[in-house]
Motif scaffolding. Structure first.
Motif, PDB file in Angstrom:
ATOM      1  N   ALA A  93       0.832  -1.210   0.000  1.00  0.00           N
ATOM      2  CA  ALA A  93       0.000   0.000   0.000  1.00  0.00           C
ATOM      3  C   ALA A  93       0.867   1.261   0.000  1.00  0.00           C
ATOM      4  N   GLY A  94       1.935   1.261   0.810  1.00  0.00           N
ATOM      5  CA  GLY A  94       2.838   2.408   0.846  1.00  0.00           C
ATOM      6  C   GLY A  94       3.551   2.613  -0.474  1.00  0.00           C
ATOM      7  N   GLY A  95       3.978   1.530  -1.113  1.00  0.00           N
ATOM      8  CA  GLY A  95       4.635   1.635  -2.410  1.00  0.00           C
ATOM      9  C   GLY A  95       3.704   2.202  -3.465  1.00  0.00           C
ATOM     10  N   LEU A  96       2.463   1.725  -3.481  1.00  0.00           N
ATOM     11  CA  LEU A  96       1.478   2.254  -4.434  1.00  0.00           C
ATOM     12  C   LEU A  96       1.208   3.736  -4.174  1.00  0.00           C
ATOM     13  N   PHE A  97       1.149   4.102  -2.896  1.00  0.00           N
ATOM     14  CA  PHE A  97       0.940   5.502  -2.540  1.00  0.00           C
ATOM     15  C   PHE A  97       2.066   6.371  -3.096  1.00  0.00           C
ATOM     16  N   LEU A  98       3.315   5.933  -2.948  1.00  0.00           N
ATOM     17  CA  LEU A  98       4.451   6.709  -3.452  1.00  0.00           C
ATOM     18  C   LEU A  98       4.434   6.798  -4.972  1.00  0.00           C
ATOM     19  N   LEU A  99       4.057   5.699  -5.644  1.00  0.00           N
ATOM     20  CA  LEU A  99       3.987   5.733  -7.106  1.00  0.00           C
ATOM     21  C   LEU A  99       2.931   6.726  -7.580  1.00  0.00           C
ATOM     22  N   LYS A 101       1.616   9.265  -5.818  1.00  0.00           N
ATOM     23  CA  LYS A 101       1.998  10.617  -5.408  1.00  0.00           C
ATOM     24  C   LYS A 101       3.097  11.175  -6.305  1.00  0.00           C
ATOM     25  N   GLY A 102       4.127  10.379  -6.564  1.00  0.00           N
ATOM     26  CA  GLY A 102       5.221  10.840  -7.421  1.00  0.00           C
ATOM     27  C   GLY A 102       4.754  11.145  -8.824  1.00  0.00           C
ATOM     28  N   THR A 103       3.902  10.282  -9.381  1.00  0.00           N
ATOM     29  CA  THR A 103       3.396  10.490 -10.740  1.00  0.00           C
ATOM     30  C   THR A 103       2.545  11.749 -10.815  1.00  0.00           C
ATOM     31  N   ARG A 104       1.663  11.954  -9.821  1.00  0.00           N
ATOM     32  CA  ARG A 104       0.801  13.143  -9.821  1.00  0.00           C
ATOM     33  C   ARG A 104       1.618  14.417  -9.693  1.00  0.00           C
ATOM     34  N   GLU A 105       2.656  14.391  -8.841  1.00  0.00           N
ATOM     35  CA  GLU A 105       3.503  15.573  -8.677  1.00  0.00           C
ATOM     36  C   GLU A 105       4.260  15.881  -9.967  1.00  0.00           C
ATOM     37  N   MET A 106       4.760  14.846 -10.635  1.00  0.00           N
ATOM     38  CA  MET A 106       5.449  15.043 -11.911  1.00  0.00           C
ATOM     39  C   MET A 106       4.494  15.645 -12.950  1.00  0.00           C
ATOM     40  N   LYS A 187      13.902  18.770  -8.015  1.00  0.00           N
ATOM     41  CA  LYS A 187      12.626  18.244  -7.530  1.00  0.00           C
ATOM     42  C   LYS A 187      12.187  17.055  -8.385  1.00  0.00           C
ATOM     43  N   MET A 188      12.405  17.165  -9.698  1.00  0.00           N
ATOM     44  CA  MET A 188      12.058  16.042 -10.565  1.00  0.00           C
ATOM     45  C   MET A 188      12.902  14.819 -10.220  1.00  0.00           C
ATOM     46  N   LEU A 189      14.154  15.057  -9.859  1.00  0.00           N
ATOM     47  CA  LEU A 189      15.019  13.954  -9.438  1.00  0.00           C
ATOM     48  C   LEU A 189      14.500  13.339  -8.142  1.00  0.00           C
ATOM     49  N   LEU A 194      11.256   8.924  -5.340  1.00  0.00           N
ATOM     50  CA  LEU A 194      10.036   8.413  -4.718  1.00  0.00           C
ATOM     51  C   LEU A 194       9.473   7.245  -5.515  1.00  0.00           C
ATOM     52  N   LEU A 195       9.506   7.349  -6.846  1.00  0.00           N
ATOM     53  CA  LEU A 195       9.032   6.245  -7.679  1.00  0.00           C
ATOM     54  C   LEU A 195       9.896   5.003  -7.470  1.00  0.00           C
ATOM     55  N   LEU A 196      11.210   5.206  -7.385  1.00  0.00           N
ATOM     56  CA  LEU A 196      12.128   4.092  -7.163  1.00  0.00           C
ATOM     57  C   LEU A 196      11.870   3.432  -5.810  1.00  0.00           C
ATOM     58  N   ILE A 197      11.698   4.251  -4.772  1.00  0.00           N
ATOM     59  CA  ILE A 197      11.430   3.721  -3.433  1.00  0.00           C
ATOM     60  C   ILE A 197      10.089   3.004  -3.406  1.00  0.00           C
TER      61      ILE A 197
END
Length: 252
Positions: A93-99, A101-106, A187-189, A194-197
């Motif tokens: 669940a945490g991994g999906l959340f980071l994916l 969140k990271g995608t939306r921010e990008m 920030k993009m980096l 976040l996507l990697l984590i």
């Protein structure tokens, strides 16, 4: 009662565990820095304090209930030959959340979809940031506590090491956040990290462990390349600024 304070082996485990907890806290620092980057400057310090305080609280609670925490690794159901525990579900669940969140921010940064800033917007952002930081703190706490249990025998040593790591993260989060704000490309980096984590957490949840050394090496290498890029851009700007200053003096 406190004989363990004079035991060199315990001090060695405390130092080693503190160092490991600091390394594991890199994920937390990056996430908090990204989360507060869109907030009003006067709200960022509060969000960092609350976020890191929650991280400390979650870790201490888990250590205090270590017997209960161990049961989180007990399988609760199986799918396709894979046994899943509560820990696995939290990591997924945490991994999906980071994916997400990271995608939306990008997407928001690339498309330039920024809402107008206002009082209500700041309050909503602060509340949302605190909730999201709390959620991801809980996920990161699991790896942190599992590492602590494996490296030390005394709960007091674990709590002290975790407290030291949180303190280091507190002082590191502001410079990292300020650097990301000064250099937008970083920030993009950070979002890529976040996507990697997130991908690594999902893999862990499915019992495919990616050694953290590989992930941290990739992050360190990428950060070094970005640092070189920032220095190169700064050096290119210096002659241009000098020329403009000289032209202004000649033609006031």
């Amino acid at each position: 009662m406190f004989e363990w304070l004079t035991d060199p082996h315990i001090w060695a485990s405390f130092i080693a565990l503190s160092a490991m907890e600091v390394v594991l806290g890199i994920d937390n620092v990056v996430f908090i820095s990204v989360m507060v980057s869109r907030m009003a400057p006067e709200q960022r310090l509060m969000a960092r304090r609350i976020g890191l305080s929650l991280a400390l609280v979650f870790r201490v609670i888990m250590l205090a209930g270590i017997a209960w925490f161990i049961h989180l690794t007990t399988p609760i159901f199986s799918i396709g030959g894979y046994d899943f525990s509560w820990r696995d579900l939290v990591l997924i669940a945490g991994g999906l959340f980071l994916l997400v969140k990271g995608t939306r921010e990008m997407h928001q940064d690339i498309e330039g979809e920024h809402e107008e800033a206002g009082t209500s917007r700041v309050v909503d952002t602060l509340t949302s940031a605190i909730i999201q930081i709390a959620v991801i703190d809980l996920v990161f706490s699991i790896d942190s506590i599992i590492t602590a249990v494996g490296m030390a025998d005394h709960v007091e040593v674990m709590i002290a090491a975790v407290a030291v790591a949180i303190l280091v993260m507190y002082f590191a989060s502001e410079p990292v956040g300020a650097f990301i704000e000064r250099h937008p490309t970083t920030k993009m980096l950070a979002l890529s990290f976040l996507l990697l984590i997130g991908a690594a957490l999902i893999a862990d949840g499915f019992h495919f462990h990616i050694p953290r050394g590989y992930i941290y090496f990739a992050m360190a290498f990428s950060a070094a390349v970005e640092a070189i890029n920032v220095i190169a851009v700064r050096n290119r700007r210096k002659p241009k600024a000098a020329r403009e200053r000289k032209e202004t003096e000649v033609n006031p």
